[in-house]
Design a protein around this motif. Structure first.
Motif, short mmCIF file in Angstrom:
data_model
loop_
_atom_site.label_atom_id
_atom_site.label_comp_id
_atom_site.label_asym_id
_atom_site.label_seq_id
_atom_site.Cartn_x
_atom_site.Cartn_y
_atom_site.Cartn_z
N ILE A 87 89.56 106.39 111.96
CA ILE A 87 89.09 107.66 111.48
C ILE A 87 90.43 108.46 111.15
O ILE A 87 90.38 108.75 110.12
CB ILE A 87 88.34 108.40 112.50
N GLN A 88 91.21 108.79 111.73
CA GLN A 88 92.41 109.33 111.43
C GLN A 88 93.28 108.71 110.43
O GLN A 88 93.83 109.07 109.55
CB GLN A 88 93.29 109.75 112.52
N GLN A 89 93.32 107.38 110.51
CA GLN A 89 94.13 106.63 109.29
C GLN A 89 93.56 106.85 108.10
O GLN A 89 94.41 107.07 107.24
CB GLN A 89 94.29 105.14 109.75
N ILE A 90 92.35 106.48 107.93
CA ILE A 90 91.67 106.56 106.87
C ILE A 90 91.62 108.20 105.96
O ILE A 90 91.61 108.24 104.97
CB ILE A 90 90.41 105.98 106.44
N GLU A 91 91.65 109.04 107.16
CA GLU A 91 91.54 110.40 106.71
C GLU A 91 92.87 110.64 105.96
O GLU A 91 92.84 111.51 105.11
CB GLU A 91 91.26 111.21 107.79
N ALA A 92 93.99 110.11 106.42
CA ALA A 92 95.21 110.37 105.95
C ALA A 92 95.43 110.22 104.39
O ALA A 92 96.17 110.62 103.75
CB ALA A 92 96.46 109.89 106.67
N TYR A 93 94.47 109.48 103.82
CA TYR A 93 94.57 108.81 102.63
C TYR A 93 93.49 109.73 101.84
O TYR A 93 93.71 109.24 100.60
CB TYR A 93 93.85 107.02 102.60
N SER A 94 93.02 110.29 102.20
CA SER A 94 92.15 111.29 101.50
C SER A 94 92.94 112.10 100.17
O SER A 94 92.23 112.30 99.22
CB SER A 94 91.36 112.19 102.38
N PRO A 95 94.05 112.29 100.59
CA PRO A 95 94.61 113.36 99.22
C PRO A 95 95.05 112.11 98.28
O PRO A 95 95.67 112.59 96.96
CB PRO A 95 96.01 113.70 99.84
N LEU A 96 94.96 110.90 98.52
CA LEU A 96 95.80 109.90 97.49
C LEU A 96 94.56 109.48 96.60
O LEU A 96 93.30 110.14 96.65
CB LEU A 96 96.02 108.59 98.30
N ASP A 97 95.04 108.74 95.35
CA ASP A 97 93.96 108.41 94.19
C ASP A 97 94.47 107.10 93.82
O ASP A 97 95.57 106.29 94.26
CB ASP A 97 94.28 109.15 93.08
N SER A 98 93.91 106.31 92.78
CA SER A 98 94.14 105.07 92.30
C SER A 98 95.29 104.87 91.75
O SER A 98 95.89 103.87 91.48
CB SER A 98 92.87 104.72 91.59
N THR A 99 96.10 106.04 91.38
CA THR A 99 97.14 105.93 90.70
C THR A 99 98.51 106.09 91.68
O THR A 99 99.60 106.02 91.16
CB THR A 99 97.43 106.91 89.60
N SER A 100 98.18 106.53 92.89
CA SER A 100 99.18 106.60 93.83
C SER A 100 100.19 105.30 94.33
O SER A 100 99.80 104.40 94.11
CB SER A 100 98.65 107.03 95.22
N ARG A 101 101.38 105.74 94.37
CA ARG A 101 102.39 104.44 94.60
C ARG A 101 101.96 103.66 95.89
O ARG A 101 101.68 104.26 96.84
CB ARG A 101 103.97 105.21 94.82
N ASP A 102 101.92 102.28 95.66
CA ASP A 102 101.84 101.34 96.48
C ASP A 102 100.34 101.51 96.98
O ASP A 102 100.02 100.95 98.40
CB ASP A 102 102.86 101.48 97.66
N ILE A 103 99.43 102.10 96.50
CA ILE A 103 98.08 102.37 97.17
C ILE A 103 97.33 100.91 97.42
O ILE A 103 96.83 100.91 98.55
CB ILE A 103 97.29 103.07 96.10
N ASP A 104 97.69 100.00 96.71
CA ASP A 104 97.06 98.60 96.86
C ASP A 104 97.28 98.17 98.06
O ASP A 104 96.52 97.53 98.78
CB ASP A 104 97.13 97.73 95.53
N GLU A 105 98.66 97.90 98.40
CA GLU A 105 99.27 97.46 99.51
C GLU A 105 98.85 98.33 100.57
O GLU A 105 98.55 97.69 101.99
CB GLU A 105 100.87 97.67 99.66
N ILE A 106 98.61 99.69 100.58
CA ILE A 106 98.22 100.56 101.74
C ILE A 106 96.55 100.16 102.02
O ILE A 106 96.30 99.97 103.16
CB ILE A 106 98.49 101.88 101.11
N ILE A 107 95.95 100.05 101.07
CA ILE A 107 94.48 99.79 101.20
C ILE A 107 94.41 98.46 101.96
O ILE A 107 93.56 98.29 102.73
CB ILE A 107 93.51 99.90 100.03
N THR A 108 95.11 97.54 101.20
CA THR A 108 95.10 96.03 101.81
C THR A 108 95.47 95.95 103.40
O THR A 108 94.68 95.27 103.97
CB THR A 108 95.88 94.97 101.04
N LYS A 109 96.43 96.57 103.81
CA LYS A 109 96.79 96.61 104.95
C LYS A 109 96.02 97.28 105.89
O LYS A 109 95.63 97.02 107.05
CB LYS A 109 98.17 97.31 105.23
N THR A 110 95.26 98.30 105.50
CA THR A 110 94.24 98.97 106.34
C THR A 110 93.06 98.06 106.49
O THR A 110 92.37 98.02 107.61
CB THR A 110 93.71 100.43 105.64
N ILE A 111 92.58 97.42 105.41
CA ILE A 111 91.43 96.70 105.38
C ILE A 111 91.62 95.41 106.45
O ILE A 111 90.85 95.07 107.20
CB ILE A 111 91.11 95.95 103.86
N ASN A 112 92.96 94.67 106.60
CA ASN A 112 93.31 93.59 107.48
C ASN A 112 93.00 94.25 109.02
O ASN A 112 92.51 93.57 109.78
CB ASN A 112 94.55 93.42 107.05
#
Length: 228
Positions: A155-180
């Motif tokens: 819950i806290q982990q995905i909350e930390a991503y709330s300020p980000l967007d699709s253009t944020s640096r390394d966002i794909d890698e961040i989301i992929t690690k979270t999904i795993n």
């Protein structure tokens, strides 16, 4: 003679006003790109008088009709409405928290994924995961993939991503690690024979992860059958 001319002038003015009003009314039917018909703008289509829920907007049905403009050069009708990700996340969280044994829900909506983390005291984690996932699927376009986790730390982990967007640096890698990490939790049933529990076609995601998901699903289903 003067009275006659005056009468003719008044009639002509009335007709002109009526024509202008008619044109304005017709234009008001077609908002935005000129091809949207909303019943609330058409008294003959939506008569509030006598309607049992006339003063209750939440009880009314929603209806919008789109038509091509008829002008070859006008392609505005092809525009797709934007998705309010914040509103979608709010809808998913507010619905999911009403599920049995679900106490706290956080939802992150990206451009193609929905991540739902929740806290539950359910004894059947698999069934609860399936309910949460299906709740999320009911509120998003079909091309989205949904991942859930009953690990409260997520819950806290995905909350930390709330300020980000699709253009944020390394966002794909961040989301992929979270999904795993979220995939370590039950994901519920496969949607159909061609899609895994997250709505991905088999072979669409990383093959190693895909195989793990199949094994996890089979083990969860076997365990559930043994308990029955």
């Amino acid at each position: 003679m003067i009275k006659t001319k005056l009468a003719v002038g008044v009639i002509g003015l009335s007709l002109l006003t009526a024509c202008q009003y008619g044109a304005e009314e017709e234009n008001s039917l077609f908002h935005q790109s000129g091809n949207t018909l909303n019943v609330h703008d058409r008294p003959e289509l939506y008569n509030e008088e006598g309607m049992p829920n006339a003063n209750d907007n939440d009880a009314n049905f929603g209806f919008v009709r789109h038509q091509k403009s008829g002008i070859p050069q006008d392609v505005t009708y092809t525009k797709t409405p934007g998705l309010d990700r914040e509103q979608v996340a709010n809808t998913i969280s507010s619905l999911a928290v009403q599920l049995p044994n679900v106490e706290d829900v956080a939802t992150l909506v990206t451009d193609e994924e929905v991540l739902v983390a929740y806290n539950t005291d359910s004894e059947d984690r698999f069934e609860t995961a399936d309910q949460v996932k299906k709740t999320a699927l009911s509120a998003i376009p079909r091309y989205y993939h949904v991942y859930v986790s009953d690990n409260p730390n997520m819950i806290q982990q995905i909350e930390a991503y709330s300020p980000l967007d699709s253009t944020s640096r390394d966002i794909d890698e961040i989301i992929t690690k979270t999904i795993n990490k979220m995939l370590e939790s039950p994901q519920g049933r496969a949607l159909n024979t061609g899609e895994n529990p997250n709505g991905e076609g088999y072979g669409e995601m990383n093959e190693e992860i895909d195989d793990d998901m199949k094994d996890q699903y089979e083990k969860s289903r076997y365990k559930k059958e043994q308990m029955q």
